[in-house]
Design a protein around this motif. Sequence first.
Motif, PDB file in Angstrom:
ATOM      1  N   LYS A 105     -39.030  98.885   5.766  1.00 35.01           N
ATOM      2  CA  LYS A 105     -39.600  99.191   7.085  1.00 35.01           C
ATOM      3  C   LYS A 105     -40.480  98.050   7.601  1.00 35.01           C
ATOM      4  O   LYS A 105     -40.314  97.584   8.731  1.00 35.01           O
ATOM      5  CB  LYS A 105     -40.456 100.468   7.014  1.00 35.01           C
ATOM      6  CG  LYS A 105     -39.675 101.716   6.664  1.00 35.01           C
ATOM      7  CD  LYS A 105     -40.595 102.915   6.428  1.00 35.01           C
ATOM      8  CE  LYS A 105     -41.448 102.792   5.179  1.00 35.01           C
ATOM      9  NZ  LYS A 105     -40.704 102.744   3.921  1.00 35.01           N
ATOM     10  N   THR A 106     -41.434  97.646   6.767  1.00 36.02           N
ATOM     11  CA  THR A 106     -42.407  96.643   7.213  1.00 36.02           C
ATOM     12  C   THR A 106     -41.721  95.309   7.514  1.00 36.02           C
ATOM     13  O   THR A 106     -41.975  94.682   8.550  1.00 36.02           O
ATOM     14  CB  THR A 106     -43.506  96.479   6.138  1.00 36.02           C
ATOM     15  OG1 THR A 106     -44.064  97.775   5.881  1.00 36.02           O
ATOM     16  CG2 THR A 106     -44.592  95.537   6.598  1.00 36.02           C
ATOM     17  N   THR A 107     -40.824  94.903   6.637  1.00 32.33           N
ATOM     18  CA  THR A 107     -40.083  93.652   6.844  1.00 32.33           C
ATOM     19  C   THR A 107     -39.267  93.738   8.137  1.00 32.33           C
ATOM     20  O   THR A 107     -39.216  92.781   8.918  1.00 32.33           O
ATOM     21  CB  THR A 107     -39.124  93.416   5.651  1.00 32.33           C
ATOM     22  OG1 THR A 107     -39.869  93.531   4.448  1.00 32.33           O
ATOM     23  CG2 THR A 107     -38.471  92.055   5.722  1.00 32.33           C
ATOM     24  N   PHE A 131     -51.930 104.348   3.731  1.00 33.76           N
ATOM     25  CA  PHE A 131     -51.818 104.943   2.410  1.00 33.76           C
ATOM     26  C   PHE A 131     -51.973 103.894   1.319  1.00 33.76           C
ATOM     27  O   PHE A 131     -52.628 104.108   0.314  1.00 33.76           O
ATOM     28  CB  PHE A 131     -50.418 105.567   2.339  1.00 33.76           C
ATOM     29  CG  PHE A 131     -50.289 106.694   1.394  1.00 33.76           C
ATOM     30  CD1 PHE A 131     -51.004 107.868   1.590  1.00 33.76           C
ATOM     31  CD2 PHE A 131     -49.431 106.602   0.300  1.00 33.76           C
ATOM     32  CE1 PHE A 131     -50.866 108.933   0.716  1.00 33.76           C
ATOM     33  CE2 PHE A 131     -49.301 107.662  -0.577  1.00 33.76           C
ATOM     34  CZ  PHE A 131     -50.015 108.829  -0.371  1.00 33.76           C
ATOM     35  N   ARG A 132     -51.364 102.730   1.542  1.00 33.90           N
ATOM     36  CA  ARG A 132     -51.425 101.640   0.565  1.00 33.90           C
ATOM     37  C   ARG A 132     -52.263 100.529   1.167  1.00 33.90           C
ATOM     38  O   ARG A 132     -52.009 100.080   2.281  1.00 33.90           O
ATOM     39  CB  ARG A 132     -50.011 101.075   0.332  1.00 33.90           C
ATOM     40  CG  ARG A 132     -49.142 101.874  -0.598  1.00 33.90           C
ATOM     41  CD  ARG A 132     -47.886 101.090  -0.985  1.00 33.90           C
ATOM     42  NE  ARG A 132     -47.215 100.482   0.156  1.00 33.90           N
ATOM     43  CZ  ARG A 132     -46.992  99.187   0.272  1.00 33.90           C
ATOM     44  NH1 ARG A 132     -47.410  98.342  -0.663  1.00 33.90           N
ATOM     45  NH2 ARG A 132     -46.362  98.705   1.320  1.00 33.90           N
ATOM     46  N   ALA A 133     -53.251 100.043   0.423  1.00 33.12           N
ATOM     47  CA  ALA A 133     -54.099  98.957   0.917  1.00 33.12           C
ATOM     48  C   ALA A 133     -53.246  97.719   1.194  1.00 33.12           C
ATOM     49  O   ALA A 133     -53.417  97.028   2.198  1.00 33.12           O
ATOM     50  CB  ALA A 133     -55.177  98.641  -0.099  1.00 33.12           C
ATOM     51  N   VAL A 180     -44.501 100.857  15.461  1.00 37.62           N
ATOM     52  CA  VAL A 180     -45.366 101.635  14.568  1.00 37.62           C
ATOM     53  C   VAL A 180     -44.784 101.654  13.154  1.00 37.62           C
ATOM     54  O   VAL A 180     -43.687 102.180  12.934  1.00 37.62           O
ATOM     55  CB  VAL A 180     -45.534 103.086  15.083  1.00 37.62           C
ATOM     56  CG1 VAL A 180     -46.448 103.888  14.154  1.00 37.62           C
ATOM     57  CG2 VAL A 180     -46.057 103.101  16.516  1.00 37.62           C
ATOM     58  N   ASP A 181     -45.528 101.061  12.221  1.00 37.53           N
ATOM     59  CA  ASP A 181     -45.098 101.065  10.815  1.00 37.53           C
ATOM     60  C   ASP A 181     -45.718 102.285  10.138  1.00 37.53           C
ATOM     61  O   ASP A 181     -46.895 102.574  10.324  1.00 37.53           O
ATOM     62  CB  ASP A 181     -45.593  99.789  10.119  1.00 37.53           C
ATOM     63  CG  ASP A 181     -44.979  99.609   8.740  1.00 37.53           C
ATOM     64  OD1 ASP A 181     -43.952 100.257   8.454  1.00 37.53           O
ATOM     65  OD2 ASP A 181     -45.521  98.819   7.946  1.00 37.53           O
ATOM     66  N   THR A 182     -44.935 103.004   9.375  1.00 38.87           N
ATOM     67  CA  THR A 182     -45.470 104.180   8.675  1.00 38.87           C
ATOM     68  C   THR A 182     -45.294 104.006   7.170  1.00 38.87           C
ATOM     69  O   THR A 182     -44.510 103.170   6.720  1.00 38.87           O
ATOM     70  CB  THR A 182     -44.741 105.468   9.113  1.00 38.87           C
ATOM     71  OG1 THR A 182     -43.353 105.352   8.791  1.00 38.87           O
ATOM     72  CG2 THR A 182     -44.901 105.718  10.611  1.00 38.87           C
TER      73      THR A 182
HETATM   74 MG   LIG Z   1     -44.119  99.133   4.344  1.00 34.47          MG
END
Ligand SMILES: [Mg+2]
Length: 287
Positions: A105-107, A131-133, A180-182
């Motif tokens: 997703k992020t990539t 959720f993840r730092a 929007v990244d989730t």
């Molecule tokens: Mg991600």
Amino acid sequence: MFDFLRFKEVKEDDIDPMLEELRAELLESDVSYAVTEKILDDIKASIVGKKVKRGSDIEETVKETLKKSIYEVVGKGAEIDLIEAVRNGPKPYVIVFFGVNGVGKTTTIAKVAYAMKRAGLSPVIAAADTFRAAAQEQLEYHCQKLEVPLIKGKYGSDPASVAYSAISHAKKIGAHVVLVDTAGRMNTDADLMEELKRVVRISKPNLRILVLDALAGNDALNQAKAFDENVGFDVVILTKVDADSKGGTILSVTKELGKPIIMLGVGQDYDSLIKFEPQWFVDRIFS
Ligand SMILES: [Mg+2]
Ligand SMILES: Nc1nc2c(ncn2[C@@H]2O[C@H](COP(=O)(O)OP(=O)(O)OP(=O)(O)O)[C@@H](O)[C@H]2O)c(=O)[nH]1
């Protein structure tokens, strides 16, 4: 008159061995069992009983029918263009990306932001993975490189409010699109599905993109079904197609859920996101 001299009717027996071969090929390409059977049934229905010229190659006819029917199934998304959607849509155009952990997703968001900028459109990214730092740092890295504004929330804060802030910011600066990244979430996690529903309810996206990983094989279809039932989505981006996979997921998802695949991730670089071409897929399945 005397048609039977020139034509013969295709019988089930004529094509059964070919269908067996095709069945094996489709299953090997990670097309789900149910979808494989549906496709073979479609072909049977359209070929058995058909009159073909005597001496013509039934195998070739079957192959062409199969190619055509697969093309029709996967061809749906081909007309959807993300850049055009943003250009012709409301400002800002809001896109929410979601999917299982680690699918890309992020990539993919970084790649989409890059493509938008190249097309002269200005993106804002919302780091609604609180959720993840490391998730925020990962986006910070991309946003610095791409010179894209990033809206973050505190670790553990409400992802829906991060998305909301990003949309407000985009309005203020006149940005064209909010990405929007989730956080990644398993399709079986009811609480996280509820959270995602809230993100969607509050950000009112113009497009909901489910990100699927080509390497997930048949599980990708289960993921798609679960996200569709719980949250709903509009289109799919399939990642990691550069890895060794024929991408049968494409056929399963479009046939079972009727959702188009619009783009493919084919590597880790920013420009490794390509438009999905149905013909490319048909060739790949039959290669
Ligand atoms: Mg991600
Ligand atoms: N080869 C290849 N690798 C990819 C592709 N897309 C993403 N990746 C890699 O997949 C890994 C996970 O990508 P992320 O973008 O962090 O995945 P994510 O869905 O955001 O992960 P979570 O936020 O943890 O759920 C990274 O190593 C990416 O570089 C692709 O199209 N091809």
